[in-house]
Design a protein around this motif. Structure first.
Motif, mmCIF file in Angstrom:
data_model
loop_
_atom_site.group_PDB
_atom_site.id
_atom_site.type_symbol
_atom_site.label_atom_id
_atom_site.label_comp_id
_atom_site.label_asym_id
_atom_site.label_seq_id
_atom_site.Cartn_x
_atom_site.Cartn_y
_atom_site.Cartn_z
ATOM 1 N N ARG A 28 0.831 -1.191 0.000
ATOM 2 C CA ARG A 28 0.000 0.000 0.000
ATOM 3 C C ARG A 28 0.871 1.249 0.000
ATOM 4 O O ARG A 28 1.850 1.328 0.715
ATOM 5 C CB ARG A 28 -0.893 0.002 1.232
ATOM 6 C CG ARG A 28 -1.971 -1.056 1.179
ATOM 7 C CD ARG A 28 -2.813 -1.185 2.398
ATOM 8 N NE ARG A 28 -3.047 0.019 3.161
ATOM 9 C CZ ARG A 28 -3.948 0.130 4.093
ATOM 10 N NH1 ARG A 28 -4.692 -0.903 4.405
ATOM 11 N NH2 ARG A 28 -4.117 1.234 4.755
ATOM 12 N N GLY A 29 0.444 2.169 -0.783
ATOM 13 C CA GLY A 29 1.205 3.412 -0.891
ATOM 14 C C GLY A 29 0.804 4.413 0.179
ATOM 15 O O GLY A 29 -0.101 4.196 0.983
ATOM 16 N N PRO A 30 1.487 5.559 0.181
ATOM 17 C CA PRO A 30 1.221 6.603 1.171
ATOM 18 C C PRO A 30 -0.224 7.104 1.130
ATOM 19 O O PRO A 30 -0.818 7.376 2.165
ATOM 20 C CB PRO A 30 2.194 7.716 0.810
ATOM 21 C CG PRO A 30 3.231 7.093 -0.055
ATOM 22 C CD PRO A 30 2.609 5.905 -0.686
ATOM 23 N N ALA A 31 -0.797 7.223 -0.064
ATOM 24 C CA ALA A 31 -2.172 7.721 -0.174
ATOM 25 C C ALA A 31 -3.153 6.746 0.483
ATOM 26 O O ALA A 31 -4.080 7.157 1.183
ATOM 27 C CB ALA A 31 -2.543 7.944 -1.630
ATOM 28 N N ALA A 32 -2.948 5.441 0.280
ATOM 29 C CA ALA A 32 -3.826 4.437 0.874
ATOM 30 C C ALA A 32 -3.701 4.440 2.394
ATOM 31 O O ALA A 32 -4.702 4.324 3.114
ATOM 32 C CB ALA A 32 -3.501 3.053 0.320
ATOM 33 N N ARG A 33 -2.465 4.580 2.901
ATOM 34 C CA ARG A 33 -2.268 4.626 4.357
ATOM 35 C C ARG A 33 -2.932 5.856 4.953
ATOM 36 O O ARG A 33 -3.562 5.812 6.004
ATOM 37 C CB ARG A 33 -0.780 4.587 4.690
ATOM 38 C CG ARG A 33 -0.169 3.203 4.506
ATOM 39 C CD ARG A 33 1.225 3.114 5.122
ATOM 40 N NE ARG A 33 2.181 4.040 4.516
ATOM 41 C CZ ARG A 33 2.910 3.781 3.429
ATOM 42 N NH1 ARG A 33 2.781 2.613 2.824
ATOM 43 N NH2 ARG A 33 3.755 4.671 2.960
ATOM 44 N N ALA A 52 -5.507 7.499 3.699
ATOM 45 C CA ALA A 52 -6.955 7.300 3.631
ATOM 46 C C ALA A 52 -7.422 6.364 4.736
ATOM 47 O O ALA A 52 -8.462 6.585 5.364
ATOM 48 C CB ALA A 52 -7.353 6.751 2.262
ATOM 49 N N SER A 53 -6.637 5.331 4.993
ATOM 50 C CA SER A 53 -6.972 4.386 6.044
ATOM 51 C C SER A 53 -6.980 5.070 7.410
ATOM 52 O O SER A 53 -7.877 4.865 8.227
ATOM 53 C CB SER A 53 -5.981 3.225 6.044
ATOM 54 O OG SER A 53 -6.277 2.317 7.069
ATOM 55 N N ARG A 54 -5.970 5.904 7.657
ATOM 56 C CA ARG A 54 -5.905 6.646 8.930
ATOM 57 C C ARG A 54 -7.077 7.616 9.044
ATOM 58 O O ARG A 54 -7.652 7.789 10.115
ATOM 59 C CB ARG A 54 -4.582 7.382 9.050
ATOM 60 C CG ARG A 54 -3.436 6.467 9.453
ATOM 61 C CD ARG A 54 -2.208 7.295 9.811
ATOM 62 N NE ARG A 54 -1.691 7.989 8.636
ATOM 63 C CZ ARG A 54 -0.593 7.640 7.989
ATOM 64 N NH1 ARG A 54 0.134 6.636 8.418
ATOM 65 N NH2 ARG A 54 -0.202 8.299 6.929
ATOM 66 N N ALA A 55 -7.448 8.243 7.940
ATOM 67 C CA ALA A 55 -8.570 9.187 7.945
ATOM 68 C C ALA A 55 -9.872 8.463 8.259
ATOM 69 O O ALA A 55 -10.697 8.952 9.037
ATOM 70 C CB ALA A 55 -8.671 9.915 6.604
ATOM 71 N N ARG A 56 -10.068 7.268 7.669
ATOM 72 C CA ARG A 56 -11.271 6.478 7.960
ATOM 73 C C ARG A 56 -11.311 6.076 9.427
ATOM 74 O O ARG A 56 -12.350 6.150 10.082
ATOM 75 C CB ARG A 56 -11.345 5.249 7.063
ATOM 76 C CG ARG A 56 -11.822 5.541 5.662
ATOM 77 C CD ARG A 56 -12.145 4.257 4.899
ATOM 78 N NE ARG A 56 -10.977 3.399 4.706
ATOM 79 C CZ ARG A 56 -10.085 3.539 3.733
ATOM 80 N NH1 ARG A 56 -10.229 4.500 2.849
ATOM 81 N NH2 ARG A 56 -9.066 2.715 3.637
ATOM 82 N N ALA A 57 -10.167 5.654 9.965
ATOM 83 C CA ALA A 57 -10.098 5.257 11.369
ATOM 84 C C ALA A 57 -10.394 6.442 12.289
ATOM 85 O O ALA A 57 -11.108 6.318 13.283
ATOM 86 C CB ALA A 57 -8.727 4.660 11.692
#
Length: 102
Positions: free
Chosen positions: A1-6, A8-13
């Motif tokens: 996973r790239g930086p953008a996916a990480r 986005a994941s942190r933002a969802r959390a």
């Protein structure tokens, strides 16, 4: 996973945590005091009675520890709405009445 996916994941959390926090704040809470001698019957064997109540609706009950010599013990009710809290409190009183009559 790239930086953008990480990211986005942190933002969802973070958003999920904020939603949970707001729900917690919006929850209806109240405290009911019941005779210490009835608490075991209210809880039920292995917590069955309270678990059953919690599965039926959105309310939960936690039991405080009585202080030495207290005749009353506090039950804390947390519900999603006033209606749920009212139903839960009525359940406590009905069950207490049933236990007294037995």
């Amino acid at each position: 996973r790239g930086p953008a996916a990480r990211c986005a994941s942190r933002a969802r959390a973070a958003a999920a945590a904020e939603i949970a926090r707001r729900k917690e704040e919006a929850a209806c809470r109240r405290t009911v005091s019941v005779p210490v001698k009835l608490v075991g019957g209210l809880i039920g064997k292995g917590g069955e009675a309270i678990k059953s109540l919690q599965q039926e609706g959105c309310a939960s009950i936690s039991v405080g520890k009585p202080k030495a010599g207290d005749e009353l013990q506090r039950l804390s009710i947390k519900a999603c709405s006033e209606r749920e809290a009212d139903e839960c409190e009525r359940w406590v009183w009905r069950r207490g009445d049933d236990l007294r009559a037995a």
